[in-house]
Design a protein around this motif. Structure first.
Motif, mmCIF file in Angstrom:
data_model
loop_
_atom_site.group_PDB
_atom_site.id
_atom_site.type_symbol
_atom_site.label_atom_id
_atom_site.label_comp_id
_atom_site.label_asym_id
_atom_site.label_seq_id
_atom_site.Cartn_x
_atom_site.Cartn_y
_atom_site.Cartn_z
ATOM 1 N N LYS A 202 40.461 50.524 30.350
ATOM 2 C CA LYS A 202 41.051 49.204 30.074
ATOM 3 C C LYS A 202 40.516 48.187 31.063
ATOM 4 O O LYS A 202 40.442 48.451 32.259
ATOM 5 C CB LYS A 202 42.584 49.285 30.194
ATOM 6 C CG LYS A 202 43.302 47.962 30.010
ATOM 7 C CD LYS A 202 43.500 47.601 28.568
ATOM 8 C CE LYS A 202 44.371 46.374 28.412
ATOM 9 N NZ LYS A 202 44.734 46.070 27.053
ATOM 10 N N TYR A 203 40.156 47.013 30.538
ATOM 11 C CA TYR A 203 39.706 45.918 31.403
ATOM 12 C C TYR A 203 40.911 45.089 31.829
ATOM 13 O O TYR A 203 41.672 44.596 31.007
ATOM 14 C CB TYR A 203 38.712 45.028 30.670
ATOM 15 C CG TYR A 203 38.321 43.786 31.455
ATOM 16 C CD1 TYR A 203 37.588 43.895 32.634
ATOM 17 C CD2 TYR A 203 38.694 42.520 31.022
ATOM 18 C CE1 TYR A 203 37.238 42.776 33.356
ATOM 19 C CE2 TYR A 203 38.345 41.390 31.740
ATOM 20 C CZ TYR A 203 37.605 41.528 32.905
ATOM 21 O OH TYR A 203 37.258 40.402 33.619
ATOM 22 N N GLU B 166 49.983 44.840 35.414
ATOM 23 C CA GLU B 166 49.754 43.504 34.853
ATOM 24 C C GLU B 166 50.957 42.597 35.105
ATOM 25 O O GLU B 166 50.802 41.420 35.440
ATOM 26 C CB GLU B 166 49.461 43.615 33.356
ATOM 27 C CG GLU B 166 48.121 44.257 33.038
ATOM 28 C CD GLU B 166 47.889 44.383 31.554
ATOM 29 O OE1 GLU B 166 48.853 44.172 30.776
ATOM 30 O OE2 GLU B 166 46.749 44.701 31.157
ATOM 31 N N SER C 36 41.920 41.758 33.311
ATOM 32 C CA SER C 36 41.302 40.453 33.530
ATOM 33 C C SER C 36 41.715 39.838 34.855
ATOM 34 O O SER C 36 40.915 39.172 35.517
ATOM 35 C CB SER C 36 41.657 39.497 32.380
ATOM 36 O OG SER C 36 43.060 39.354 32.263
ATOM 37 N N SER C 37 42.990 40.038 35.261
ATOM 38 C CA SER C 37 43.455 39.424 36.507
ATOM 39 C C SER C 37 42.762 40.009 37.737
ATOM 40 O O SER C 37 42.689 39.369 38.780
ATOM 41 C CB SER C 37 44.973 39.588 36.635
ATOM 42 O OG SER C 37 45.323 40.970 36.617
ATOM 43 N N TRP C 38 42.258 41.258 37.600
ATOM 44 C CA TRP C 38 41.529 41.887 38.715
ATOM 45 C C TRP C 38 40.020 41.771 38.547
ATOM 46 O O TRP C 38 39.275 41.980 39.485
ATOM 47 C CB TRP C 38 41.868 43.376 38.790
ATOM 48 C CG TRP C 38 43.298 43.693 39.091
ATOM 49 C CD1 TRP C 38 44.282 42.813 39.432
ATOM 50 C CD2 TRP C 38 43.903 44.986 39.067
ATOM 51 N NE1 TRP C 38 45.466 43.467 39.626
ATOM 52 C CE2 TRP C 38 45.274 44.813 39.407
ATOM 53 C CE3 TRP C 38 43.453 46.261 38.805
ATOM 54 C CZ2 TRP C 38 46.168 45.873 39.488
ATOM 55 C CZ3 TRP C 38 44.336 47.312 38.889
ATOM 56 C CH2 TRP C 38 45.682 47.113 39.222
ATOM 57 N N ASN C 39 39.582 41.482 37.327
ATOM 58 C CA ASN C 39 38.162 41.491 36.985
ATOM 59 C C ASN C 39 37.575 42.880 37.239
ATOM 60 O O ASN C 39 36.478 43.018 37.778
ATOM 61 C CB ASN C 39 37.386 40.434 37.777
ATOM 62 C CG ASN C 39 35.988 40.212 37.187
ATOM 63 O OD1 ASN C 39 35.765 40.422 35.989
ATOM 64 N ND2 ASN C 39 35.060 39.783 38.019
#
Length: 314
Positions: A14-15, A85, A17-20
């Motif tokens: 899983k990507y 998240e 986004s908040s951590w990149n």
């Protein structure tokens, strides 16, 4: 040619986004100690936080049991992912909280170690804009408290977005009247342009905000008669003192005669009109804002004063 034994894994990717970053959660599919020896694995290679070790030691080999156990572990992994998240979202909200109660420039100064008292400054020229919901007291007497709360929330939410658009700041205005400190009422919305970040074009920013407010308020219905709401606006330019007040819940406040004049101009304004002083009118000369002379108005404590209407932007 010898082939190295392959370790079979099952997992999810899983990507975030908040951590990149990409997070990969997996577990080995191992049926017993013999398979571990074949793969060159040791017990300490297996996770301490799932059932991998117990499964190997107990000799669980049927694949359907492995699959069922792994599904439970993957569900835990998904829950962990959701919690991470949510944690990132909560952290972002906490970081943004100071900016909701004070201008960003002031909040950044405090985060760098500045003291509250150091936020107090004198500004030679700013523009203070005061607006009020027309007929607010009458509305309060005709509808329930929840409808009042909803009305104020809807209107102020729209106005808050306009402050971001025009780079002005919502403030709490304090004034001394008969040696008692008064603050704004629930139906009053006040902004300042030119503080805490100095801006030579403060009157233009405040004027653009005021005109947009007149358009935006037309979309809000009066809960008492279902007619569009109206506001009256007063605006004056001049010097103020500004800074944070309070320790537990500090708020950015304005002090000075400029504040009083803006308040008086609001009380002598008309619904859906922007009433400005001669000082603000001079700041707007040679700009694309159109104004017209109203008349000489008696302002409480100031006597007869020339005032103007802000009409539109050319």
């Amino acid at each position: 040619m010898l082939h190295k034994p392959q370790l079979h894994l099952r997992g999810i990717m899983k990507y975030i986004s908040s951590w990149n970053k990409v997070i990969y959660i997996c577990s080995p599919l191992i049926g017993g100690t013999e398979e571990m020896m074949r793969l060159g694995l040791y017990m300490n290679d297996l996770s301490l936080h799932d059932m991998s070790r117990e499964m190997v030691l107990s000799g669980i080999k049927p694949m359907h049991q492995l699959e069922k156990t792994l599904e439970k572990e993957f569900e835990k992994g998904k829950a962990l992912e959701e919690n991470m998240e949510n944690l990132a979202l909560m952290r972002q909200q906490i970081e943004e909280l100071p900016y909701r109660r004070m201008p960003k420039a002031i909040a950044d100064r405090l985060r760098l170690g500045g003291k509250v008292v150091e936020t107090c400054e004198n500004f030679e020229s700013v523009t203070v804009m005061v607006s009020y919901m027309d007929g607010f007291e009458s509305i309060c007497s005709q509808v329930g408290p929840m409808e009042i709360v909803s009305l104020v929330n809807d209107m102020f939410t729209i106005f808050d977005k306009l402050t971001e658009k025009h780079d002005v700041y919502k403030v709490i205005i304090w004034r001394l009247v008969n040696l008692q400190v008064e603050t704004s009422g629930d139906a009053m919305y006040m902004t300042v342009s030119g503080a805490p970040v100095k801006n030579m074009h403060h009157a233009e920013a405040a004027s653009a905000m005021a005109l947009d407010m007149l358009e935006a308020v037309k979309k809000i219905k009066n809960p008492a008669n279902k007619e569009p709401m109206t506001v009256s606006i007063g605006m004056h330019s001049g010097p103020v003192a500004a800074g944070l007040v309070g320790k537990k819940t500090p708020q950015y406040c304005l002090f000075g005669d400029t504040v009083n004049i803006a308040l008086r101009l609001r009380t002598t304004a008309l619904p859906m009109r922007v009433h400005i002083s001669e000082a603000t009118k001079k700041c707007l000369e040679n700009t694309d804002f159109r104004m017209e002379y109203r008349r000489t108005v008696e302002l409480k404590g100031k006597g007869k004063t020339k005032t103007y209407w802000l009409i539109a932007r050319k």
